[in-house]
Design an enzyme around this catalytic site. Structure first.
Site, PDB file in Angstrom:
ATOM      1  N   HIS A 125       0.873  -1.179   0.000  1.00 52.12           N
ATOM      2  CA  HIS A 125       0.000   0.000   0.000  1.00 52.12           C
ATOM      3  C   HIS A 125       0.913   1.233   0.000  1.00 52.12           C
ATOM      4  O   HIS A 125       2.011   1.182   0.555  1.00 52.12           O
ATOM      5  CB  HIS A 125      -0.839  -0.034   1.281  1.00 52.12           C
ATOM      6  CG  HIS A 125      -1.883   1.015   1.372  1.00 52.12           C
ATOM      7  ND1 HIS A 125      -1.603   2.299   1.767  1.00 52.12           N
ATOM      8  CD2 HIS A 125      -3.216   0.975   1.130  1.00 52.12           C
ATOM      9  CE1 HIS A 125      -2.718   3.008   1.771  1.00 52.12           C
ATOM     10  NE2 HIS A 125      -3.714   2.231   1.387  1.00 52.12           N
ATOM     11  N   ASP A 202       2.947  -4.404   8.309  1.00 47.40           N
ATOM     12  CA  ASP A 202       1.699  -3.676   8.137  1.00 47.40           C
ATOM     13  C   ASP A 202       0.565  -4.700   8.221  1.00 47.40           C
ATOM     14  O   ASP A 202       0.362  -5.487   7.294  1.00 47.40           O
ATOM     15  CB  ASP A 202       1.729  -2.988   6.758  1.00 47.40           C
ATOM     16  CG  ASP A 202       0.402  -2.361   6.393  1.00 47.40           C
ATOM     17  OD1 ASP A 202      -0.539  -2.413   7.208  1.00 47.40           O
ATOM     18  OD2 ASP A 202       0.307  -1.823   5.274  1.00 47.40           O
ATOM     19  N   GLN A 205      -4.654  -5.098   7.044  1.00 45.80           N
ATOM     20  CA  GLN A 205      -5.675  -6.008   6.494  1.00 45.80           C
ATOM     21  C   GLN A 205      -5.722  -7.347   7.233  1.00 45.80           C
ATOM     22  O   GLN A 205      -6.522  -8.210   6.880  1.00 45.80           O
ATOM     23  CB  GLN A 205      -5.411  -6.256   5.000  1.00 45.80           C
ATOM     24  CG  GLN A 205      -5.556  -5.022   4.132  1.00 45.80           C
ATOM     25  CD  GLN A 205      -6.998  -4.511   4.064  1.00 45.80           C
ATOM     26  OE1 GLN A 205      -7.952  -5.221   4.387  1.00 45.80           O
ATOM     27  NE2 GLN A 205      -7.166  -3.264   3.659  1.00 45.80           N
ATOM     28  N   LYS A 228     -10.535  -0.704  10.238  1.00 49.58           N
ATOM     29  CA  LYS A 228     -10.644  -1.876   9.369  1.00 49.58           C
ATOM     30  C   LYS A 228     -10.945  -3.126  10.190  1.00 49.58           C
ATOM     31  O   LYS A 228     -11.040  -4.227   9.645  1.00 49.58           O
ATOM     32  CB  LYS A 228      -9.349  -2.073   8.586  1.00 49.58           C
ATOM     33  CG  LYS A 228      -9.085  -0.970   7.571  1.00 49.58           C
ATOM     34  CD  LYS A 228      -7.819  -1.274   6.803  1.00 49.58           C
ATOM     35  CE  LYS A 228      -7.276  -0.069   6.090  1.00 49.58           C
ATOM     36  NZ  LYS A 228      -8.109   0.346   4.975  1.00 49.58           N
ATOM     37  N   CYS A 367      -4.720   2.318  -3.802  1.00 49.13           N
ATOM     38  CA  CYS A 367      -3.492   2.856  -3.191  1.00 49.13           C
ATOM     39  C   CYS A 367      -2.325   1.883  -3.353  1.00 49.13           C
ATOM     40  O   CYS A 367      -1.508   1.714  -2.430  1.00 49.13           O
ATOM     41  CB  CYS A 367      -3.694   3.201  -1.715  1.00 49.13           C
ATOM     42  SG  CYS A 367      -5.028   4.368  -1.442  1.00 49.13           S
TER      43      CYS A 367
HETATM   44  N1  C6P Z   1      -6.353   0.470   2.666  1.00 52.63           N
HETATM   45  C1  C6P Z   1      -8.142   0.109   1.063  1.00 52.63           C
HETATM   46  O1  C6P Z   1      -9.223   0.376   0.534  1.00 52.63           O
HETATM   47  P1  C6P Z   1      -5.264   3.894   6.876  1.00 52.63           P
HETATM   48  O2  C6P Z   1      -5.860   4.609   5.715  1.00 52.63           O
HETATM   49  O3  C6P Z   1      -4.116   4.647   7.520  1.00 52.63           O
HETATM   50  O4  C6P Z   1      -6.266   3.437   7.870  1.00 52.63           O
HETATM   51  O5  C6P Z   1      -4.653   2.521   6.289  1.00 52.63           O
HETATM   52  C2  C6P Z   1      -3.693   2.551   5.281  1.00 52.63           C
HETATM   53  C3  C6P Z   1      -3.429   1.177   4.796  1.00 52.63           C
HETATM   54  C4  C6P Z   1      -2.197   0.598   5.066  1.00 52.63           C
HETATM   55  N2  C6P Z   1      -1.929  -0.667   4.708  1.00 52.63           N
HETATM   56  C5  C6P Z   1      -2.830  -1.434   4.079  1.00 52.63           C
HETATM   57  C6  C6P Z   1      -2.486  -2.846   3.742  1.00 52.63           C
HETATM   58  C7  C6P Z   1      -4.094  -0.910   3.767  1.00 52.63           C
HETATM   59  O6  C6P Z   1      -4.980  -1.688   3.146  1.00 52.63           O
HETATM   60  C8  C6P Z   1      -4.391   0.423   4.124  1.00 52.63           C
HETATM   61  C9  C6P Z   1      -5.709   1.044   3.762  1.00 52.63           C
HETATM   62  C10 C6P Z   1      -7.680   0.899   2.259  1.00 52.63           C
HETATM   63  O7  C6P Z   1      -7.443  -0.817   0.650  1.00 52.63           O
HETATM   64  C11 C6P Z   1      -7.808   2.364   2.019  1.00 52.63           C
HETATM   65  S1  C6P Z   1      -6.690   2.951   0.786  1.00 52.63           S
END
Ligand code: C6P
Length: 409
Positions: A125, A202, A205, A228, A367
């Site tokens: 991401h 990270d 997910q 999430k 992203c």
């Molecule tokens: N992915 C998706 O629709 P935030 O936005 O800080 O809560 O998370 C960022 C982020 C970081 N790592 C991974 C693996 C992610 O999937 C995400 C966020 C969302 O896939 C929004 S772009």
């Protein structure tokens, strides 16, 4: 109340989510948990109790409500720590995975320079890519990418070749938000440790979908977002191994993160507070703890079983659609992100046509633009699963895809 019934009762779980029980919304099929999950009542209520019963700042007031707020905020930290196998002092509250990854990257990049390498994967991401890109530009270290191999999984032979004596950090996602690939976390950590490299995982997910244990992983940093995993938006955590956090300089300065301040200089509070400048998202932390409670009530093993079963069913049903290409492992262990393309329908058009039929999915690059480029596509349509999804949701999705094909046909 316990939600743990012999096998989990999805209808009972669905009853906990206000948007799912709101009949005026129908048709409404929520398949966008990877972007942000829905929020169950226990989380909403826990946050509400803070605002109605003991609304005050933390770590400052001596009056009852402030003490209660501090107690609830720090209890939330302990709850998160227990959830991932850490100590409370190792949990820094942040705004989410993005902020956590930025803080970890800046901290680790302090000691890096030309000749050093940071290894990430091609499926990252942007939150675990752009910070490293920026820091590489400033510090002169090299950013290297682990490629995809078979079936949209990492090429581990390439990983063994790439992670070497120059590697100072290995930073990767545990589960892909696009492909649903579950990366071999333990193997990657072992490769990094063999070279004395730091590890950043990270789990945006993975949290709330798979068991997490930083102690058995022995990773250095871990990042997650509350929203999430059935928690509120605007809250997440950075886990850092105690010596890592102690050695790291704070990056944001202000109230609460200090020990002593004079006109000339300041000294820092102990970990984790030295990383939490200013008034924190108190309700968010309380909500995150309630979300963990919600997942624990069901039982993470039950969550894994239910989501695996539904993902296998969804894969089978999606692959029965003529002209549908799947972007992600077609079987085996995988997460609940199901990316696909149908004929030559643009992913945004597909997401729009599905939306008109009450199906909530995401279309686009998610992203992860370097991954899209690698796959030779502009984007995918992505359906993603949460604990509240049912086979009927998948059936509705499949019917809606057929209808979209007919419209474009
Ligand atoms: N992915 C998706 O629709 P935030 O936005 O800080 O809560 O998370 C960022 C982020 C970081 N790592 C991974 C693996 C992610 O999937 C995400 C966020 C969302 O896939 C929004 S772009």
């Amino acid at each position: 109340m316990t939600l743990r019934i012999m096998a989990i009762d999805i209808q009972k779980i669905r009853g906990q989510f206000p948007t799912l029980v709101d009949a005026s919304r129908r048709p409404y099929v929520f398949l966008d948990t990877a972007a942000s999950s829905l929020t169950p009542r226990p989380v909403i209520e826990a946050m509400g109790r803070f605002y109605t019963d003991f609304r005050a700042n933390v770590h400052r007031g001596m009056y009852t409500d402030s003490l209660r707020a501090t107690e609830a905020y720090e209890a939330a930290r302990s709850k998160v720590a227990g959830f991932i196998g850490a100590e409370a002092e190792e949990i820094v509250f942040t705004r989410g995975a993005t902020e956590s990854l930025n803080v970890a990257a800046r901290g680790l990049a302090e000691g890096l320079g030309p000749g050093d390498e940071v290894v990430i994967t091609i499926m990252e991401h942007h939150a675990n890519l752009i910070p490293w890109q920026q820091l590489a530009d400033r510090s002169g270290f090299t950013l290297r990418f682990l490629p995809l191999g078979e079936d949209f999984r990492l090429d581990m032979e390439a990983a063994r070749q790439t992670i070497g004596p120059r590697t100072k950090v290995v930073a990767f996602m545990a589960v892909s938000n696009v492909l649903g690939t579950v990366n071999p976390t333990e193997e990657l950590i072992a490769l990094a440790k063999a070279q004395g490299a730091a590890t950043v995982i990270d789990v945006a997910q993975a949290a709330g979908h798979l068991p997490l244990d930083v102690t058995s992983w022995d990773c250095d940093f871990l990042a997650l977002s509350g929203h999430k995993m059935y928690g509120p938006t605007g809250i997440g955590i950075l886990y850092g191994k105690r010596p890592r956090l102690e050695a790291m300089e704070p990056q944001t300065f202000g109230g609460d993160m200090i020990l002593e301040v004079t006109k000339e200089r300041s000294t820092w509070n102990r970990i984790p507070w030295k990383f939490e400048a200013g008034t924190p998202h108190i309700a968010g932390a309380i909500g995150l703890a309630a979300a963990i409670g919600f997942v624990e009530e069901i039982g993470i093993e039950e969550v894994v079983r239910a989501e695996e079963r539904l993902a296998a069913h969804a894969l089978e049903r999606l692959q029965s659609v003529p002209g549908l290409r799947l972007y992600g492992p077609a079987g085996g262990v995988r997460g609940g992100a199901l990316s696909f393309a149908v004929d030559d329908i643009h992913p945004h058009d597909m997401a729009d046509l599905l939306s008109k039929q009450g199906i909530c999915v995401r279309g686009g690059h998610h992203c992860a633009m370097p991954l899209m480029r690698e796959l030779g596509i502009v984007g995918t349509t992505r359906a993603s699963l949460g604990i509240y999804n049912t086979e009927q949701d998948i059936e509705d999705l499949i019917q809606a895809i057929h209808e979209a094909k007919r419209i474009f046909g």
